[in-house]
Design an enzyme around this catalytic site. Structure first.
Site, short mmCIF file in Angstrom:
data_model
loop_
_atom_site.label_atom_id
_atom_site.label_comp_id
_atom_site.label_asym_id
_atom_site.label_seq_id
_atom_site.Cartn_x
_atom_site.Cartn_y
_atom_site.Cartn_z
N LYS A 65 -14.84 8.04 -2.98
CA LYS A 65 -16.06 8.39 -2.24
C LYS A 65 -16.61 9.72 -2.73
CE LYS A 65 -14.01 5.98 1.63
NZ LYS A 65 -13.13 6.15 2.81
N LYS A 125 -8.01 13.96 4.84
CA LYS A 125 -7.19 12.75 4.79
C LYS A 125 -6.11 12.88 5.84
CE LYS A 125 -6.44 13.50 0.43
NZ LYS A 125 -6.55 12.30 -0.38
N ARG A 126 -5.34 11.82 6.03
CA ARG A 126 -4.23 11.88 6.97
C ARG A 126 -3.31 13.04 6.61
NH1 ARG A 126 0.51 8.66 6.55
NH2 ARG A 126 -0.55 7.59 4.84
N LYS A 139 0.89 14.34 0.91
CA LYS A 139 -0.50 14.62 0.54
C LYS A 139 -0.73 16.11 0.28
CE LYS A 139 -2.24 10.52 2.93
NZ LYS A 139 -2.84 9.77 1.81
N THR A 153 -8.65 6.31 -1.46
CA THR A 153 -10.03 5.85 -1.53
C THR A 153 -11.00 7.00 -1.28
OG1 THR A 153 -9.87 5.14 0.79
CG2 THR A 153 -9.57 3.46 -0.91
N HIS A 200 0.81 -1.22 0.00
CA HIS A 200 0.00 0.00 0.00
C HIS A 200 0.84 1.27 0.00
CE1 HIS A 200 -4.13 -1.50 0.54
NE2 HIS A 200 -3.59 -2.47 1.26
#
Length: 829
Positions: free
Chosen positions: A681, A569-570, A575, A677, A378
């Site tokens: 969504k 998100k984290r 990111k 993910t 992952h």
């Protein structure tokens, strides 16, 4: 209408589960059982204002119906003698269970009617349920979606995880900073779990190895003088959608073999008397201990081995009860899916069980292990591929270390035969990384010991096979495959976005909830003006719900008429929440300069947790909050820009957020995100995406079409090419917008009372070694955001593209992903 619960008479229902039909799912049956559980199981007379006991009564009523189907499912799997899969993961972020179970059982309307007499709705009751603290982010939520899909597809898959007493942490924001508090999600119990003490397993730690000869003169290893910990299972039912299948999530709790030493206690050594109990229970006390310290590393490795050993013993016990000590068909009828690198020690543990406990030969054991282990990677970040010091293994898991060394020696012989004389390749591929403090490369162990290695998005798998694991791919190309992630459309559209879901079902029928490929038919609605108007109405209502959540959690007023721009998100540098903040400051600069031509009023929401020891990630949270405070207090910006950081982001919050988002921010540095993910969504709920060509963004853009996706930034290949001569200083100098943003940050405008606090972030942007290349993508990002504004002003076009995003999201159902796992890896029907 409201009725005191005490006025409801509970029926005395006697049910023989072996002979009688299943419990009724009509409103009267549910109401009878609801009252019975409230009065008799829970011993209540009246429902206090919190509705906590009424929630528990409802949960028990629904649970009864799950248990019937659960027993039937287990019996069906047993009778069929079918192949079974153990999905082993350190995280299962299942969220709340009540509404999910109600939807999958198809009893929502009946239960709502039965609750009506108490003056409470199902939604109100669900607020009494805590989110299960069993995960951190995307990895755990993916695992939960996968279990939902396995049950919905009727596949015999059991999830194995840890029953953490405390989740990662509750996140509070104090003076703009993240403050971690305990997430004691079990403080009021969990009606969805069943303790199964009869299946308790014993997990070994420490000790040493002694070799003994059996009656035939064969030498066998015995792991002796160990410090054992008990693994007690707690089972949660996982219902499929509308098919009466209920699978199992088995969670292990660590317990001491003895509660305490009575003699020590009687002698006054109270702390010493319970020391072993305390140490044992620490293993499953907290999700993801901080592994910066030596103690943290030891505890993290204990968690991983505890999970894998207990789970493999569980599968082995089930096998022995049915087949006895014959393992000829074991790999034919069993598969272990390792969700990321965390459970990769399972390769060595299965070898130990086969070699030491069941006295198989090395070759027999290795053939079985390599035929039934499968590994999902992952991450593309080398630092996230776990390496454990050999010295820790030597002390804590001495027998496992011996097996790993033997696996490595035999593996390196295979490498040497493939590439004779290439010592550097031997060093790179070795499971043991030599050095001053030798370590075990757990990802290498997983690859060597597995029959399948898969990535989770097309680009991710390409980068694994061409980069991170290229030499393993050259050795075993047949092992590697791609399985692009997915999310369950039932929770992430059907449940969380009811108004939009009802509109979709009215248009194309409700078959899409079971077979999400049917959602493609929605594309025909883009030219239906009346449908588009109703679509907009539903989305406006969802935005109002999100605005309420932001007001409640952040104290910031979001206007649903404004563009809702969301990144949740984290918190991590790759990111690039930092890039998002730079754009927010750019918009603010424009507003202050009176340059609002072409802008649209925008509400920016950022949310997520930073690991407690991740300094820069926590500093990004502080920057977001400081920038938000300044902008939200400036009346000049009020009509144009509002900013909020949502604390304690979790599954339940996301159910509101993804339904109310206009623009989904998926802006990671290309080549860094495995899949994502959250992007799926948001897409399912009609949000448009602004993103780089990274992770599953590529496949999302391919599915919806380039005209319906806001693309910006360098590609993964361009990032790699630029790295050797990256000069953010020259980029900042040549970009007026970025230069002005940096000047405002460096002036202390957002930290006047805390001078220099953001210098590390400023340095990271200006540093030529910035792995995330924030400055490099800023200009392209601003242009893409302007394209967002241009389109948003055209309501009709934006609505059409919103519908097309939902209609194009069929590929991103976890049902599709799980079918691929079942067909290509598990060979499961």
């Amino acid at each position: 209408m409201t009725t005191d619960i005490s006025s409801t008479v509970a029926a005395n229902v006697s049910v023989n589960l072996d002979d009688s039909p299943w419990l009724g799912i009509d409103a009267n049956s549910l109401e009878t059982d609801l009252a019975r559980h409230f009065h008799l199981t829970l011993g209540r007379d009246k429902d206090p204002a919190s509705h906590y006991y009424l929630y528990n009564a409802a949960a028990l009523t629904v649970r009864d119906r799950l248990v019937e189907r659960w027993r039937s499912t287990r019996q069906n799997y047993h009778d069929a003698g079918c192949k079974r899969v153990a999905y082993i993961s350190l995280e299962f972020l299942v969220g709340r269970s009540l509404c999910n179970a109600v939807m999958n059982l198809g009893i929502e309307e009946s239960l709502q009617r039965s609750l009506f007499r108490y003056g409470v709705t199902l939604e109100q009751l669900s607020e009494e349920e805590s989110d299960a603290g069993l995960g951190n982010g995307g990895l755990g939520r993916l695992a939960a979606c996968f279990l939902d899909s396995c049950a919905t597809l009727g596949l015999p898959v059991t999830g194995y995880g840890l029953r953490y007493e405390y989740g990662m942490f509750h996140q509070k924001i104090e003076n703009g900073r993240q403050v971690e508090g305990p997430d004691h999600w079990l403080d009021r119990g969990n009606p969805w779990e069943f303790e199964a003490p009869q299946d308790t397993r014993r997990v070994r730690f420490f000790g040493h190895t002694r070799f003994e000869r059996d009656e035939h003169g064969n030498l066998h290893a015995c792991w002796v003088d160990t410090e054992d910990v008990l693994a007690v299972p707690y089972d949660m039912p996982i219902p499929g959608y509308g098919n009466d299948t209920v699978n199992t999530l088995r969670l292990w709790k660590s317990m001491a073999t003895d509660e305490f030493h009575l003699q020590e206690f009687n002698n006054g050594g109270y702390a010493e008397a319970v020391a072993s109990k305390t140490q044992a229970e620490q293993i499953t006390m907290v999700l993801y201990p901080n592994d910066v310290s030596e103690n943290g590393k030891v505890l993290r490795l204990k968690q991983q081995y505890f999970l894998t050993s207990a789970s493999l013993q569980d599968v082995m016990d089930r096998w022995l009860k049915r087949h006895g000590p014959c393992f000829e068909r074991f790999s034919e009828l069993n598969c272990f899916q390792l969700n990321d690198t965390h459970p990769s020690v399972a390769v060595a543990e299965l070898m130990r069980l086969l070699l030491d406990e069941h006295r198989l030969s090395w070759d027999q054991s290795w053939a079985i292990t390599r035929s039934c282990m499968a590994y999902t990677n992952h991450t593309l970040l080398p630092e996230a591929l776990e390496r454990w010091p050999v010295r820790i293994f030597h002390d804590m898991l001495p027998r496992i270390l011996e097996i790993i060394y033997e696996i490595n020696a035999r593996f390196l012989q295979e490498v040497a035969e493939k590439w004779p004389g290439d010592t550097q390749k031997l060093s790179r591929l070795s499971i043991i990384e030599e050095g001053n403090d030798p370590s075990i490369r757990m990802a290498h162990l997983a690859i060597v010991g597995s029959m399948s290695v898969n990535g989770v998005a097309q680009l991710h798998t390409e980068l694994l096979t061409q980069g991170l694991f290229r030499e393993f791919y050259e050795l075993w190309p047949h092992k590697f495959n791609n399985k692009t992630n997915g999310v369950t459309p039932r929770r992430w559209l059907g449940f969380c976005n009811r108004e939009l879901s009802d509109l979709i079902s009215e248009r194309i029928g409700d078959g899409w909830l079971r077979d999400f490929s049917n959602i493609k038919a929605l594309s025909s609605a883009v030219d239906d003006a009346h449908f588009c108007e109703r679509w907009n109405t539903a989305r406006r209502h969802n935005k109002s719900r999100l605005a309420d959540l932001v007001k409640q959690r952040c104290g910031v007023s979001f206007d649903p008429s404004m563009l809702f721009d969301v990144q949740v998100k984290r918190i991590h540098e790759y990111k690039r929440q930092l890039l998002n903040v730079l754009h927010v400051v750019h918009l603010y600069n424009r507003i202050l300069a009176g340059d609002t031509h072409g802008m649209v009023p925008r509400c920016v929401l950022i949310g997520g947790k930073a690991a407690p020891g991740y300094f820069l990630a926590k500093l990004i949270i502080k920057l977001v909050n400081n920038v938000a405070q300044v902008i939200n207090q400036d009346l000049r910006a009020h009509d144009w820009l509002r900013v909020a950081f949502l604390p304690d982001y979790n599954v339940t919050a996301m159910e509101i957020i993804c339904a109310g988002t206009d623009l989904s921010e998926q802006i990671s540095t290309a080549g860094k995100e495995a899949s994502g993910t959250g992007n799926m969504k948001f897409m399912m709920n009609g949000a448009l995406t602004i993103g780089t060509l990274d992770g599953a963004n590529i496949e999302i853009r391919d599915a919806v079409g380039a005209d319906n996706f806001f693309l910006f930034g360098l590609t993964a290949a361009e990032v790699a090419e630029l790295r050797s001569h990256y000069s953010p200083e020259s980029i900042i100098e040549s970009d007026k917008n970025l230069s002005e943003v940096m000047q405002r940050l460096e002036s202390g405008y957002f930290n006047q009372d805390e001078p220099g606090i953001f210098d590390p972030l400023i340095y990271s942007i200006r540093n030529s070694g910035d792995s995330w290349m924030t400055a490099a993508d800023f200009g392209s990002y601003v242009q893409a955001q302007q394209a967002v504004s241009d389109l948003y002003r055209n309501t009709d076009q934006w609505t059409q593209k919103s519908i097309l995003n939902t209609a194009s999201s069929a590929f991103f159902s976890s049902d599709r992903t799980i079918r691929a796992y079942a067909d290509d890896i598990w060979q499961l029907t």
